[in-house]
Design a protein around this motif. Structure first.
Motif, PDB file in Angstrom:
ATOM      1  N   GLN A  56       0.819  -1.220   0.000  1.00  0.00           N
ATOM      2  CA  GLN A  56       0.000   0.000   0.000  1.00  0.00           C
ATOM      3  C   GLN A  56       0.847   1.262   0.000  1.00  0.00           C
ATOM      4  O   GLN A  56       0.340   2.350  -0.284  1.00  0.00           O
ATOM      5  CB  GLN A  56      -0.931   0.025   1.227  1.00  0.00           C
ATOM      6  CG  GLN A  56      -2.011  -1.043   1.185  1.00  0.00           C
ATOM      7  CD  GLN A  56      -2.886  -0.956   2.412  1.00  0.00           C
ATOM      8  OE1 GLN A  56      -2.567  -1.523   3.446  1.00  0.00           O
ATOM      9  NE2 GLN A  56      -3.985  -0.220   2.317  1.00  0.00           N
ATOM     10  N   CYS A  98     -10.653   0.029   3.898  1.00  0.00           N
ATOM     11  CA  CYS A  98      -9.246  -0.101   3.550  1.00  0.00           C
ATOM     12  C   CYS A  98      -8.710   1.281   3.212  1.00  0.00           C
ATOM     13  O   CYS A  98      -9.384   2.050   2.530  1.00  0.00           O
ATOM     14  CB  CYS A  98      -9.106  -1.033   2.346  1.00  0.00           C
ATOM     15  SG  CYS A  98      -7.406  -1.264   1.815  1.00  0.00           S
ATOM     16  N   LEU A  99      -7.511   1.591   3.693  1.00  0.00           N
ATOM     17  CA  LEU A  99      -6.935   2.909   3.420  1.00  0.00           C
ATOM     18  C   LEU A  99      -6.681   3.111   1.934  1.00  0.00           C
ATOM     19  O   LEU A  99      -6.574   4.247   1.479  1.00  0.00           O
ATOM     20  CB  LEU A  99      -5.633   3.100   4.217  1.00  0.00           C
ATOM     21  CG  LEU A  99      -5.817   3.114   5.741  1.00  0.00           C
ATOM     22  CD1 LEU A  99      -4.477   3.266   6.454  1.00  0.00           C
ATOM     23  CD2 LEU A  99      -6.776   4.223   6.169  1.00  0.00           C
ATOM     24  N   HIS A 140      -6.993  -9.541   6.247  1.00  0.00           N
ATOM     25  CA  HIS A 140      -7.058  -8.414   5.311  1.00  0.00           C
ATOM     26  C   HIS A 140      -5.643  -7.964   4.926  1.00  0.00           C
ATOM     27  O   HIS A 140      -5.348  -7.754   3.739  1.00  0.00           O
ATOM     28  CB  HIS A 140      -7.846  -7.278   5.984  1.00  0.00           C
ATOM     29  CG  HIS A 140      -7.964  -6.021   5.187  1.00  0.00           C
ATOM     30  ND1 HIS A 140      -9.182  -5.490   4.819  1.00  0.00           N
ATOM     31  CD2 HIS A 140      -7.028  -5.168   4.714  1.00  0.00           C
ATOM     32  CE1 HIS A 140      -8.974  -4.368   4.133  1.00  0.00           C
ATOM     33  NE2 HIS A 140      -7.678  -4.152   4.053  1.00  0.00           N
ATOM     34  N   GLU A 141      -4.754  -7.833   5.924  1.00  0.00           N
ATOM     35  CA  GLU A 141      -3.382  -7.367   5.642  1.00  0.00           C
ATOM     36  C   GLU A 141      -2.592  -8.418   4.870  1.00  0.00           C
ATOM     37  O   GLU A 141      -1.841  -8.082   3.953  1.00  0.00           O
ATOM     38  CB  GLU A 141      -2.662  -6.984   6.943  1.00  0.00           C
ATOM     39  CG  GLU A 141      -3.295  -5.837   7.729  1.00  0.00           C
ATOM     40  CD  GLU A 141      -3.697  -4.643   6.882  1.00  0.00           C
ATOM     41  OE1 GLU A 141      -2.982  -4.323   5.908  1.00  0.00           O
ATOM     42  OE2 GLU A 141      -4.747  -4.052   7.172  1.00  0.00           O
ATOM     43  N   HIS A 144      -3.353  -8.298   1.288  1.00  0.00           N
ATOM     44  CA  HIS A 144      -2.628  -7.241   0.566  1.00  0.00           C
ATOM     45  C   HIS A 144      -1.290  -7.761   0.039  1.00  0.00           C
ATOM     46  O   HIS A 144      -0.846  -7.367  -1.038  1.00  0.00           O
ATOM     47  CB  HIS A 144      -2.346  -6.047   1.488  1.00  0.00           C
ATOM     48  CG  HIS A 144      -3.468  -5.045   1.578  1.00  0.00           C
ATOM     49  ND1 HIS A 144      -3.966  -4.382   0.480  1.00  0.00           N
ATOM     50  CD2 HIS A 144      -4.169  -4.587   2.639  1.00  0.00           C
ATOM     51  CE1 HIS A 144      -4.931  -3.552   0.871  1.00  0.00           C
ATOM     52  NE2 HIS A 144      -5.077  -3.661   2.174  1.00  0.00           N
TER      53      HIS A 144
HETATM   54 NI    NI Z   1      -6.464  -2.636   3.334  1.00  0.00          NI
END
Ligand code: NI
Length: 177
Positions: A56, A98-99, A140-141, A144
């Motif tokens: 990210q 999510c960012l 979730h992480e 990514h």
């Molecule tokens: Ni996220």
């Protein structure tokens, strides 16, 4: 941990780096990882968010930071090469954001509890058994790191709807500047 001032910008979807699987952190990467982790925490706290993965911030390494801030107290966890080693047969659904998909939220179903193995910044191995929010956050992480976003767990219809909404909101936000 000192708060670094130069925060890495967080990529917003759609972006190629968010779809690219990250590679394992090697011992030779650890100096860079030790510099990057505090900057990732700072960017995450500022956002604010509860988790941030290296892709990210456009770094293709299997590294993520997480802090659920229980009782508003910081409890930072750095995950180097995290892996889900066990999942429950029971599933749970909770709303995720999510960012990299600012302002977008949807219900996502995942195994309700997981065991995650990872290393810390000193290379020490750990295992966490997580449930509830922590289980969802860790999955979730780790997603990514495999180039997977929470919207990839939704139907194509729902995913396209959220992506269009995000694009539209970003366009409007830029027009207002
Ligand atoms: Ni996220």
């Amino acid at each position: 941990m000192d708060e670094p001032e130069d925060l890495p910008p967080i990529l917003v979807a759609p972006h190629r780096s968010l779809k690219t699987p990250a590679r394992a952190v090697r011992p030779a990467d650890m100096d860079a990882v030790r510099l990057l982790a505090p900057r990732m925490f700072a960017a995450m706290y500022k956002a604010p968010g509860i988790g941030l993965a290296a892709p990210q911030v456009d770094v293709g390494l299997r590294l993520a930071v997480v802090d659920l801030m229980p009782g508003d107290v910081r409890q930072p966890i750095v995950l180097v090469n995290p892996e889900v080693t066990r999942v429950s047969t029971e599933w749970a659904t909770r709303e995720e954001g999510c960012l990299s998909l600012p302002g977008q939220y949807a219900d996502v179903s995942r195994p309700a509890s997981v065991r995650v193995a990872y290393a810390d910044l000193d290379g020490k191995r750990h295992e966490i058994d997580a449930e509830g929010l922590m289980a969802a956050c860790l999955q979730h992480e780790i997603d990514h790191l495999d180039g997977v976003l929470f919207v990839d767990h939704l139907s194509a219809l729902k995913r396209n709807m959220l992506m269009r909404k995000l694009a539209k909101e970003r366009k409007l936000a830029h027009a207002e500047k």
